[in-house]
Motif scaffolding. Structure first.
Motif, mmCIF file in Angstrom:
data_model
loop_
_atom_site.group_PDB
_atom_site.id
_atom_site.type_symbol
_atom_site.label_atom_id
_atom_site.label_comp_id
_atom_site.label_asym_id
_atom_site.label_seq_id
_atom_site.Cartn_x
_atom_site.Cartn_y
_atom_site.Cartn_z
ATOM 1 N N LYS A 158 16.833 -22.416 -39.712
ATOM 2 C CA LYS A 158 16.148 -21.842 -38.558
ATOM 3 C C LYS A 158 15.010 -22.744 -38.091
ATOM 4 C CE LYS A 158 17.125 -17.001 -39.713
ATOM 5 N NZ LYS A 158 16.519 -15.687 -40.083
ATOM 6 N N LYS B 5 15.079 -27.316 -30.515
ATOM 7 C CA LYS B 5 14.948 -26.665 -29.215
ATOM 8 C C LYS B 5 13.631 -27.052 -28.541
ATOM 9 C CE LYS B 5 17.808 -22.639 -30.318
ATOM 10 N NZ LYS B 5 17.832 -21.151 -30.507
ATOM 11 N N GLU C 65 14.928 -24.619 -34.469
ATOM 12 C CA GLU C 65 13.831 -24.316 -33.553
ATOM 13 C C GLU C 65 13.077 -25.583 -33.152
ATOM 14 O OE1 GLU C 65 11.454 -21.421 -35.487
ATOM 15 O OE2 GLU C 65 12.873 -19.769 -35.163
#
Length: 260
Positions: free
Chosen positions: A159, A166, A163
């Motif tokens: 995760k 992104k 992230e």
């Protein structure tokens, strides 16, 4: 270190989260024995289907989908290697069939369905107490505790890496990973590899600092009692394994993918 090896975050509600860790370990052991003993496609499908129902009780579909994606990549890589071997030496493919190729992956799928709930639905303290209660040698007990605790930590690492990608403007999806495999490998798998190595080392150090391996000198802060629900869970697991064995002996068609 404390954040790595213990978590006080409340677990979701559900019977699987309230079940005794020893019962879930028993389910995992029965599933592993069943996958080794069952050697036909129908029996493996029974184990995979029943274990899927067990995993769905975890109520974490995203974790299952990510695990399925990784397993799918492994399947395609294995199929590619088998195809290359068949092109180089066709004689090696003479005894190959769909069942013989599917059974190894069904075994992995069944174990995935039972190990994920064990790692994601159990409190770390109960898990460590259960492993210590098995009277295992420290050289087995510590790696087992680290491996099981590594799964939720690895999911958290995934995760964090996604992230960060992104935030940098890189869209991570199957299309970009297919069109730009080298870039995806560099941006995703390389950070995950180094984070995993660092996390496994930190988990081992944290486990030793918390007194793992001290035997009976440790007193659990909380205790988890065995209930009727846990007995029913083990009984259901035994029935599933018995049904898979019945499929094998009634149909009487073991294939080359069997272990026994």
């Amino acid at each position: 270190m404390q954040a790595l090896y213990a978590s006080n975050r409340p677990l979701p509600q559900g019977w699987l989260y309230e079940a005794d860790v020893r019962a879930k370990i028993g389910v995992s052991v029965l599933a592993s024995l069943g996958t080794l003993i069952i050697s036909n496609l129908e029996g493996q499908l029974v184990l995979a289907g029943a274990s899927l129902c067990y995993a769905l009780c975890m109520r974490k579909p995203k974790a299952l989908l990510v695990a399925y994606a990784v397993l799918t990549v492994m399947i395609f890589m294995a199929m590619g290697c088998v195809w290359i071997m068949g092109q180089l030496s066709p004689r090696l493919m003479g005894g190959m069939s769909f069942a013989s190729l599917a059974i190894p992956f069904l075994r992995v799928l069944t174990m995935l369905h039972v190990v994920l709930p064990l790692a994601l639905s159990s409190r770390v303290q109960y898990l460590l107490d259960a492993l210590r209660g098995l009277r295992l040698p420290f050289c087995i007990y510590l790696p087992a505790a680290v491996i099981i605790r590594f799964i939720p930590t690895f999911i958290n690492d995934v995760k964090q890496v996604t992230e960060s990608l992104k935030l940098r403007g890189y869209k991570l999806n199957p299309w970009t990973m297919t069109c730009h495999p080298v870039l995806s490998l560099r941006l995703l798998f390389t950070p995950l590899l180094f984070r995993s190595l660092r996390t496994s080392e930190d988990l081992g150090v944290a486990a030793e600092l918390k007194g793992l391996g001290m035997g009976e000198k440790l007193t659990p802060y909380r205790t988890n009692a065995w209930t009727r629900r846990d007995s029913l869970l083990l009984a259901a697991a035994l029935l599933v394994v018995a049904a898979a064995l019945a499929c094998q002996y009634i149909l009487n068609n073991p294939v080359a993918g069997g272990m026994l």
